[in-house]
Motif scaffolding. Sequence first.
Motif, PDB file in Angstrom:
ATOM      1  N   ILE A  98       0.832  -1.210   0.000  1.00 30.24           N
ATOM      2  CA  ILE A  98       0.000   0.000   0.000  1.00 30.24           C
ATOM      3  C   ILE A  98       0.869   1.264   0.000  1.00 30.24           C
ATOM      4  O   ILE A  98       0.489   2.277  -0.586  1.00 30.24           O
ATOM      5  N   VAL A  99       2.057   1.193   0.642  1.00 31.04           N
ATOM      6  CA  VAL A  99       2.978   2.340   0.630  1.00 31.04           C
ATOM      7  C   VAL A  99       3.309   2.764  -0.805  1.00 31.04           C
ATOM      8  O   VAL A  99       3.408   3.962  -1.104  1.00 31.04           O
ATOM      9  N   THR A 100       3.445   1.793  -1.717  1.00 28.87           N
ATOM     10  CA  THR A 100       3.813   2.125  -3.110  1.00 28.87           C
ATOM     11  C   THR A 100       2.751   2.983  -3.800  1.00 28.87           C
ATOM     12  O   THR A 100       3.057   3.699  -4.756  1.00 28.87           O
ATOM     13  N   THR A 101       1.499   2.943  -3.310  1.00 27.43           N
ATOM     14  CA  THR A 101       0.430   3.737  -3.946  1.00 27.43           C
ATOM     15  C   THR A 101       0.548   5.225  -3.618  1.00 27.43           C
ATOM     16  O   THR A 101      -0.158   6.048  -4.207  1.00 27.43           O
ATOM     17  N   MET A 102       1.448   5.594  -2.691  1.00 27.07           N
ATOM     18  CA  MET A 102       1.684   7.011  -2.400  1.00 27.07           C
ATOM     19  C   MET A 102       2.120   7.759  -3.656  1.00 27.07           C
ATOM     20  O   MET A 102       1.870   8.957  -3.795  1.00 27.07           O
ATOM     21  N   THR A 103       2.760   7.051  -4.576  1.00 26.94           N
ATOM     22  CA  THR A 103       3.261   7.681  -5.813  1.00 26.94           C
ATOM     23  C   THR A 103       2.131   8.213  -6.682  1.00 26.94           C
ATOM     24  O   THR A 103       2.354   9.075  -7.540  1.00 26.94           O
ATOM     25  N   MET A 104       0.911   7.700  -6.479  1.00 27.10           N
ATOM     26  CA  MET A 104      -0.226   8.104  -7.311  1.00 27.10           C
ATOM     27  C   MET A 104      -1.077   9.198  -6.662  1.00 27.10           C
ATOM     28  O   MET A 104      -2.078   9.625  -7.212  1.00 27.10           O
ATOM     29  N   VAL A 105      -0.677   9.631  -5.465  1.00 33.11           N
ATOM     30  CA  VAL A 105      -1.481  10.605  -4.712  1.00 33.11           C
ATOM     31  C   VAL A 105      -0.850  11.997  -4.816  1.00 33.11           C
ATOM     32  O   VAL A 105       0.324  12.187  -4.504  1.00 33.11           O
ATOM     33  N   ILE A 146      10.000   5.688  -2.911  1.00 31.21           N
ATOM     34  CA  ILE A 146       8.797   5.141  -2.270  1.00 31.21           C
ATOM     35  C   ILE A 146       8.527   3.708  -2.735  1.00 31.21           C
ATOM     36  O   ILE A 146       8.241   2.813  -1.926  1.00 31.21           O
ATOM     37  N   VAL A 147       8.618   3.467  -4.045  1.00 29.98           N
ATOM     38  CA  VAL A 147       8.357   2.123  -4.594  1.00 29.98           C
ATOM     39  C   VAL A 147       9.392   1.126  -4.064  1.00 29.98           C
ATOM     40  O   VAL A 147       9.037   0.012  -3.628  1.00 29.98           O
ATOM     41  N   LEU A 148      10.671   1.501  -4.084  1.00 36.42           N
ATOM     42  CA  LEU A 148      11.723   0.611  -3.578  1.00 36.42           C
ATOM     43  C   LEU A 148      11.495   0.298  -2.102  1.00 36.42           C
ATOM     44  O   LEU A 148      11.632  -0.847  -1.658  1.00 36.42           O
ATOM     45  N   PHE A 149      11.113   1.323  -1.348  1.00 37.25           N
ATOM     46  CA  PHE A 149      10.869   1.166   0.086  1.00 37.25           C
ATOM     47  C   PHE A 149       9.704   0.197   0.336  1.00 37.25           C
ATOM     48  O   PHE A 149       9.816  -0.738   1.135  1.00 37.25           O
ATOM     49  N   GLY A 150       8.580   0.419  -0.350  1.00 36.39           N
ATOM     50  CA  GLY A 150       7.390  -0.419  -0.150  1.00 36.39           C
ATOM     51  C   GLY A 150       7.634  -1.875  -0.512  1.00 36.39           C
ATOM     52  O   GLY A 150       7.236  -2.791   0.219  1.00 36.39           O
ATOM     53  N   LEU A 151       8.313  -2.115  -1.638  1.00 34.03           N
ATOM     54  CA  LEU A 151       8.595  -3.489  -2.075  1.00 34.03           C
ATOM     55  C   LEU A 151       9.566  -4.183  -1.130  1.00 34.03           C
ATOM     56  O   LEU A 151       9.445  -5.383  -0.871  1.00 34.03           O
ATOM     57  N   PHE A 152      10.520  -3.422  -0.592  1.00 36.27           N
ATOM     58  CA  PHE A 152      11.473  -4.002   0.364  1.00 36.27           C
ATOM     59  C   PHE A 152      10.744  -4.476   1.628  1.00 36.27           C
ATOM     60  O   PHE A 152      10.995  -5.576   2.135  1.00 36.27           O
ATOM     61  N   VAL A 153       9.835  -3.640   2.158  1.00 37.51           N
ATOM     62  CA  VAL A 153       9.083  -4.006   3.366  1.00 37.51           C
ATOM     63  C   VAL A 153       8.236  -5.254   3.114  1.00 37.51           C
ATOM     64  O   VAL A 153       8.258  -6.207   3.902  1.00 37.51           O
ATOM     65  N   ALA A 154       7.489  -5.279   1.992  1.00 42.75           N
ATOM     66  CA  ALA A 154       6.623  -6.420   1.669  1.00 42.75           C
ATOM     67  C   ALA A 154       7.453  -7.695   1.478  1.00 42.75           C
ATOM     68  O   ALA A 154       7.097  -8.767   1.998  1.00 42.75           O
TER      69      ALA A 154
END
Length: 420
Positions: A303-310, A384-392
Amino acid sequence: MNRGFYTIMAAQFFSSLADNALLIAAIALLTTMKAPAWMTPLLKLFFVLSYVLLAAFVGAFADSMPKGRVMFITNLIKISGCAMMFFDVHPLLAYAVVGFGAAAYSPAKYGILTELLPPEKLVAANGWIEGLTVISIILGTVMGGALVNSHVSTMLLSFDLPLIDSGIDTAAEAALAVIMVTYVLAAAFNLKIPDTGAHYPDQERNPIRLIADFAGCFTTLWKDKLGQISLAVTTLFWGAGATLQFIVLKWAERSLNMPLDKAAILQGIFAVGVAVGATAAARFVPLKKALTVMPLGVGMGLIVTTMTMVHSVWLAYPLLVLIGVLAGYFVVPMNALLQHRGHVLLSAGHSIAVQNFNENLSVLTMLMLYALMVKLNLDINIVIVLFGLFVAGTMLLAMKKHAANQRQFDSLALIGEHKH
């Protein structure tokens, strides 16, 4: 919960409130100094460095005297760090001194819970402590943002004490004076924390033996089938949480066109979600079900990766609340489980010191990586995308490891075990 628990909560609230307000004030000071952008995440890095460097010693210090006294002494160190910033010491160095106090404060703050309460109350206690800590993060961040606001600082500077020259002449000094008063309030509550009656053998003072003892505690907790999973998850969470603080500030600036004092409110919005998630976990997740919350960590990362679309503040608010709810709901049970296993296998102070070492090593690593990405001018959306994918991805690995452990034997049967 008994009266002593509520006193601990009050002390923790005001100490954390001041820590978070001071971070925003320090960021504002760096901006005033025209410091380079990559220096901002280094504030947090300097703060948590003590957690790693002092890990072998703070556990023994926390177990050497009543925890309330330890919390009072270490809070005085925080006050000293805040005063250094007041007297124009570089914010990085001054905030490092505050981190020194916080590193020694933490084993006492969490260790006293296992002395004061039975295992079955630890999830609820952690829910309360984390919920209140998150509220202090919200209010501290908002307080810091307000104190660096030009209108508020002008109002503070307009106050004049008759016949007394306070020496407070700038907006930064006014903000730091308010923060210092908050630390003093925390110290007053520290003095009211009761002695739990828990006593440990005389603590080792030889640095070499302390390091060897810490290494043994470290190995014991990582070898434990429940300890290693909860330690891995909380280590990831705190590293990710510290980095997300700075990602949100940069994202607010680039995608939402918000200045620092307004962007600080977004950190508070995220913290509201964590408080809701922590409270819900305390209510609905018993200690024996702690490991069932791990899939929420995977969901949070995606869900963090969706910040890029906001690009709208009104969409940013519910998104950050949702991310916070997931974070709070999965970390509180894992934190309680880790405290329980640490108390069973080690001592209160030593187990929290091992936990702090791992979690803050993760914070250091992730903040250094983030600072590097900022220095390389990487687009915030890529970060943001790298961060979100790393956590998941890391949460998925932790789930796979737990499943492999369960195939060997039912490690869940260890939950509720009495101290060795």
